[in-house]
Each structure stands twice: as structure tokens, then as C-alpha cells.
Design an enzyme around this catalytic site. Structure first.
Site, short mmCIF file in Angstrom:
data_model
loop_
_atom_site.label_atom_id
_atom_site.label_comp_id
_atom_site.label_asym_id
_atom_site.label_seq_id
_atom_site.Cartn_x
_atom_site.Cartn_y
_atom_site.Cartn_z
N LYS A 232 0.67 -1.21 0.06
CA LYS A 232 0.19 -0.03 0.26
C LYS A 232 0.85 1.07 0.07
CE LYS A 232 -2.64 -1.70 3.67
NZ LYS A 232 -2.08 -3.04 3.50
N ASP B 62 6.04 1.79 3.90
CA ASP B 62 6.18 0.62 3.42
C ASP B 62 6.74 0.49 1.91
OD1 ASP B 62 4.28 -0.59 5.19
OD2 ASP B 62 2.74 0.45 4.57
N HIS C 176 -5.21 4.74 9.07
CA HIS C 176 -4.35 4.62 10.31
C HIS C 176 -4.54 5.81 11.32
CE1 HIS C 176 -1.80 3.08 7.03
NE2 HIS C 176 -1.67 1.87 7.93
N ASP D 274 -34.68 -2.79 29.30
CA ASP D 274 -33.65 -2.37 28.16
C ASP D 274 -33.74 -0.98 27.77
OD1 ASP D 274 -36.14 -2.44 27.36
OD2 ASP D 274 -35.99 -4.03 25.76
N GLY D 275 -34.51 -0.16 28.58
CA GLY D 275 -34.00 1.20 28.47
C GLY D 275 -34.86 2.00 27.55
N CYS E 139 -38.35 2.12 27.23
CA CYS E 139 -39.97 2.23 27.76
C CYS E 139 -40.17 3.63 27.04
CB CYS E 139 -40.01 2.08 28.99
SG CYS E 139 -41.78 2.17 29.59
N SER F 154 -43.86 -4.91 24.00
CA SER F 154 -44.95 -5.65 24.71
C SER F 154 -45.81 -4.48 25.28
CB SER F 154 -44.64 -6.54 25.70
OG SER F 154 -43.35 -6.25 26.34
N THR G 268 -46.17 -3.98 37.20
CA THR G 268 -46.35 -3.86 35.81
C THR G 268 -47.19 -2.66 35.77
OG1 THR G 268 -48.20 -5.31 35.38
CG2 THR G 268 -46.02 -6.16 35.39
#
Ligand code: NAG
Ligand code: NAG
Length: 508
Positions: free
Chosen positions: A39, A44, A151, A331-332, A334, A376, A424
């Protein structure tokens, strides 16, 4: 594809000694010639060049090709075209040629002809993580950097966040612009191989969204995409970015790319196309609210409309708070789920008059939530509204409303598997329902009863703090870690509060 690889330290060219060792090893293994695929970086070029000179004095047949497929720089005066992901295509084609028994000089000749027909451009949302040191540049949350190196070199252009389609379009413009010296010479009708390369930190979901956009954008420019490769081919250590490589191809090159290889990371090429079945895009209307009321669509039930508007704005204002509560218990999401529902309801309200009868309204809302809310919560609210609607079909006086709430709750319990006390949304709803039974008495005062019901619901939501989770999101969490009220219960109580506020407010 390759017989040997010589690795240096992270982002550093390998030493001449390592390269020589590799060349000698390959020779000892029986290679008649060796092609170094390098490359285009100064270190290189120097180290591989020196190793090549040394190997040749030892009588080994070695040649070198330098790959510069970068299209970031428009002019030639810069550091030159760097070697990027296109290098991997060269590995594949040169490897296939060698496998087919083509001689070293002929391989160099054929590969050199391909180099000018290839271009790569990267874009990233983040710098890369260099082990043990700081990032080489900083990007704000809403910024993208175009044309970076592998890089951690900074790019040529910084831009604001945009959609995948917009970003890909801009990348293709840059890669093919006739005023840019390093461009890929694309014309309508050109046949290309497309590589969508993960710079290290993207998920497959994100990568394939970009791939979809790239295929779409290229085809809309009349380009034929012969093959698409999607994956992590040349990464920059966790960089949250992607590069696109385009290679102009003919049948011969395709045969080389299609040929079998034992390299495990080489994927099957995909033949992606969107032409023929045009992608349908929902074009978002700009600020639909500013269009003003349609005089033909005067709302039939101003109070109901007001109530729903109150519920929506309450849900939107609680989004972060509910997410926060849910992060502790589930799971954050709602708050996001409820906000999504609120936006769906707002759009729905903007688009049509309200149904005349409450049961029609509830059925429509149920359908809307089942379609748009998800989670849900979406299913549970959908159940509640569907069952309540059925109950309101014959009657919608105050007593019927109390029965409807009971019917809704029963449906939720039947299919949701939770009962009051399980931490709930049922805890809030059942507390309210108990108070709402007072609506069955003759001459019941709706506002007084509702006010009491909302207070009870809020108290019940608060008291879920002390409950052990037996159903729903939090039942997977050890109760010692549950110190906050249940977000579903809080949301349900807030909805009831918003209903009350909506009824108290005067419609204009
Ligand atoms: C490699 O970079 C140098 C400048 O560092 C440039 O002069 C040269 O044209 C580049 N080579 C390729 C093959 O792009
Ligand atoms: C290269 O192409 C891009 C995209 O079309 C263009 O905006 C830019 O001015 C050109 N030159 C440079 C220096 O990037």
C-alpha cells in the site's frame, strides 16, 4: 489469495528484516516468483523496496506493485493516493492469476492496468482507537469526517450528520467528480464491483444500510453493479465508519474475483440490484402541522381530541424519564416506545377527523398502536383498547366506561400473564379501575371520580418501587437492584393524569 503476510507494529510498516524473511520463506516453499503488494505509504514503500532489492541480489525473482486507490485528494500535490481497501481486490485478482499459473511479469502487467480503474473513499463518525494512545482527531456527535486514512489520519472534509443516502451520494460525487484528479472514471453504463467495507466499528445492520444506499445511488446513476462485497476487509481498529471501493470491471476481472479461494474471510460476492423494483420511499412531509386546519375536517369531538393531544405531549415529555427508569429495570426503551406511539397518534390526529363514537375511536387507536408502537407495551395497550372498545359498543354512558376499563384490564391479564402486585402497568391501572367503579353509581361526578382514580394510580405506580417483579421487563433482574418505580406503571398513571388534564382543559 496471499501466500504470506508481513505485519508491523500497529499502524507501522514492518522492518526490512521481517519482509526479507517472508520472501525467503515463500521461496523455500517452492514459489517461482514473488509479488509484493504494497500500500502506498512512505514507510512501506521504503521497507518493501529495500527488501526487494536485497532479495533480488540473492537471486530471488521478486516484483512489487504499489496500490494507491484513495480518491480523497483532488489534486496531485498532496501526499499522493494512499492504499486503502481496494488493495484487497488486488490481493484476490493477483492471487487468482497466480493460481491459474500466469507468470510473474504478466501478473504485474495485468494488475498495473487495473490500478487506475479503482477508487476508495472512507467516511467516519469517530476516530479510530489506537491501542495505548489518544485518538488522532476528535469529532463531535453530529459530525462526519470524509476521506480519512486507515491509520487514524484525519480526512479532507468535515460535514454534518445526514442520512445514509445523502452521505453515500456525496461520497460518490467526490469519488467521481471530473475536477478531482484521483477520481474513478464512471460513466452511465459502466460495470463496477462495489466493496462496502467496515472501518471496524459498525454493526452489520449499519453496514448493510450503507450497502443498500450505495447500490441504489449507483444504479440511479446508470451504473451496472456486477458484484457487491460487504464486510470487514480493511479496518482501522474500531473506527465507526465505512469505505466504498469501486472497481471498473470486465468479464475477465470478474472471473478472477469469482474464483475459489481458501481464504476464510473472503465472502461470497452478492449480486445486489434495486433496478426493476424501484425503492419506495416515504417522503417525510415537512412540518405537516404548519399546513393549517382543513376547514372540511372540523373535529367532531373536541374534547377527545384535546385528551389525546394531552396524552401525546405527556408521553413525549416523559420520554427520557421513562427510558431512565427502564434502564434500571429493562432495556431502556420504555420512553422511546411511548414516544413512538405518541408521534403516531399525533400524525393520525393531524390526518383525519376523529371517529364519532368512542368504541370506534378505541378500535382505531388499538389498530394504530398495534401497528406502530411495538414492544410488549404496544401489544398490551392494543389489547386493552380492543377489549374496551368491544365493551363500549353497546353503551357509552359513565357506567359503561368503568366496565370498559375492567374489560381492558382483564384482556391484558389474560394474554400478558401478569396480575396486580407483579410490578407492571397493571398496578396503576387496577388501582384506577377500583376507583372508577364509582362511575356506576347514579349521578356520579366524572371529574371527581377520575381525579381520585388518577391519584390512586399514581400512588400505585410509586409503590411498585417496593415490589418484587414477577412479570414483565423487570422479572429478569434481581430485586435488590430494583429501587425505582416500574416505568410501565409510571407511564400508565401519567396517561390517566393526561386524560384528566385533557378533560379539565376547555376546548377552543
Ligand atoms: C504514492 O504516493 C506518492 C507520494 O507519496 C505519489 O507520488 C505516487 O503517485 C503514489 N503512487 C500511487 C501508485 O498512487
Ligand atoms: C472534488 O469533488 C468534490 C465533490 O464533487 C468537490 O466538492 C470538490 O470541490 C472537488 N475537489 C476537492 C478539492 O475535493
Amino acid at each position: 489469495m496471499l501466500t504470506a503476510v508481513v505485519a508491523g507494529l500497529v499502524f507501522t510498516s514492518p522492518a526490512v528484516g521481517s519482509i526479507l524473511t517472508a520472501i525467503r520463506t515463500v521461496k523455500q516453499a517452492g514459489a517461482v516468483g514473488t509479488l509484493l503488494i504494497v500500500k502506498n505509504y512512505t514507510g512501506d514503500r521504503l521497507n518493501f523496496g529495500l527488501a526487494l532489492e536485497q532479495a533480488q541480489t540473492e537471486g530471488i525473482s521478486v516484483q512489487m506493485v504499489i496500490i494507491g486507490d484513495d480518491t480523497a485528494f483532488a489534486t496531485k500535490k498532496k501526499a499522493g493516493r494512499r492504499g486503502l481497501c481496494g488493495t484487497v481486490l488486488i490481493h484476490k485478482m493477483a492471487g487468482a492469476l497466480a493460481e491459474a499459473g500466469v507468470g510473474l511479469n504478466e501478473i504485474v502487467h495485468r494488475i498495473s492496468a487495473v490500478l487506475g480503474a479503482m477508487g476508495t473513499l472512507g467516511i467516519s463518525l469517530s476516530p479510530c482507537s489506537v491501542p495505548g494512545s489518544r485518538p488522532t482527531f476528535q469529532l463531535a456527535d453530529d459530525e462526519l469526517e470524509l476521506g480519512l486514512g486507515i491509520h487514524g489520519e484525519a480526512g479532507v472534509h468535515r460535514m454534518r450528520m445526514a442520512s445514509a443516502d445523502q452521505i453515500v451520494n456525496l461520497m460518490l460525487d467526490h469519488m467521481t467528480n471530473p475536477s478531482n484528479a484521483s477520481r474513478v472514471h464512471l460513466r452511465p453504463g459502466s460495470s463496477v464491483v462495489l466493496v462496502v467495507n467496515n472501518l471496524g466499528g459498525l454493526s452489520y445492520l449499519e453496514l448493510n444500510i450503507v450497502a443498500g444506499s450505495a447500490v441504489h445511488c449507483l444504479e440511479s446513476r446508470g451504473i451496472h453493479i456486477a458484484r457487491t462485497f460487504v464486510g470487514s476487509f480493511m479496518t482501522a481498529l474500531e473506527m465507526a465508519g465505512v469505505s466504498l471501493t469501486l472497481l471498473l470491471v470486465d468479464e475477465e476481472l470478474l472471473t478472477l474475483l469469482d474464483s475459489d479461494t481458501t481464504a476464510v474471510a473472503w465472502p461470497k460476492p452478492i449480486r445486489m440490484s434495486v433496478t426493476g423494483h424501484k425503492r419506495q420511499r416515504a417522503v417525510p412531509k415537512e412540518n405537516p402541522k404548519e399546513e393549517g386546519p382543513d376547514p372540511a375536517r372540523v373535529p367532531t369531538s373536541p374534547h377527545m381530541r384535546l385528551v389525546l393531544e394531552c396524552v401525546c405531549s405527556k408521553m413525549l415529555s416523559l420520554q427520557e424519564q421513562l427510558n431512565e427508569l427502564d434502564r434500571a429495570a429493562g432495556d431502556g426503551d420504555c420512553g422511546n416506545t411511548h414516544a413512538q406511539a405518541a408521534i403516531a397518534i399525533q400524525n393520525w390526529l393531524d390526518a383525519r377527523p376523529l371517529p364519532e363514537r368512542p368504541y370506534q375511536l378505541f378500535s382505531s387507536l388499538a389498530t394504530l398502536l398495534l401497528e406502530k408502537m411495538g414492544g410488549s407495551s404496544g401489544a398490551l395497550y392494543g389489547l386493552f383498547l380492543t377489549a374496551a372498545a368491544q365493551s363500549l359498543r353497546t353503551d357509552d354512558d359513565l357506567a359503561a366506561w368503568s366496565l370498559a376499563v375492567d374489560a381492558g384490564i382483564n384482556a391484558m391479564m389474560l394474554y400478558g400473564g401478569a396480575a396486580p402486585g407483579d410490578r407492571t402497568m397493571l398496578d396503576s391501572l387496577c388501582a384506577a379501575a377500583k376507583e372508577l367503579k364509582a362511575l356506576k353509581k347514579p349521578k356520579a361526578n366524572l371529574m371527581q371520580v377520575l381525579d381520585k382514580a388518577v391519584q390512586e394510580a399514581e400512588a400505585a405506580a410509586e409503590s411498585t418501587k417496593n415490589m418484587e417483579a414477577a412479570a414483565g421487563r423487570a422479572s429478569y433482574i434481581s430485586s435488590a437492584r430494583l429501587e425505582q418505580p416500574d416505568p410501565g406503571a409510571v407511564a400508565a398513571a401519567a396517561i390517566l393524569r393526561a386524560v384528566l388534564e385533557g378533560l379539565q382543559a376547555k376546548p377552543e
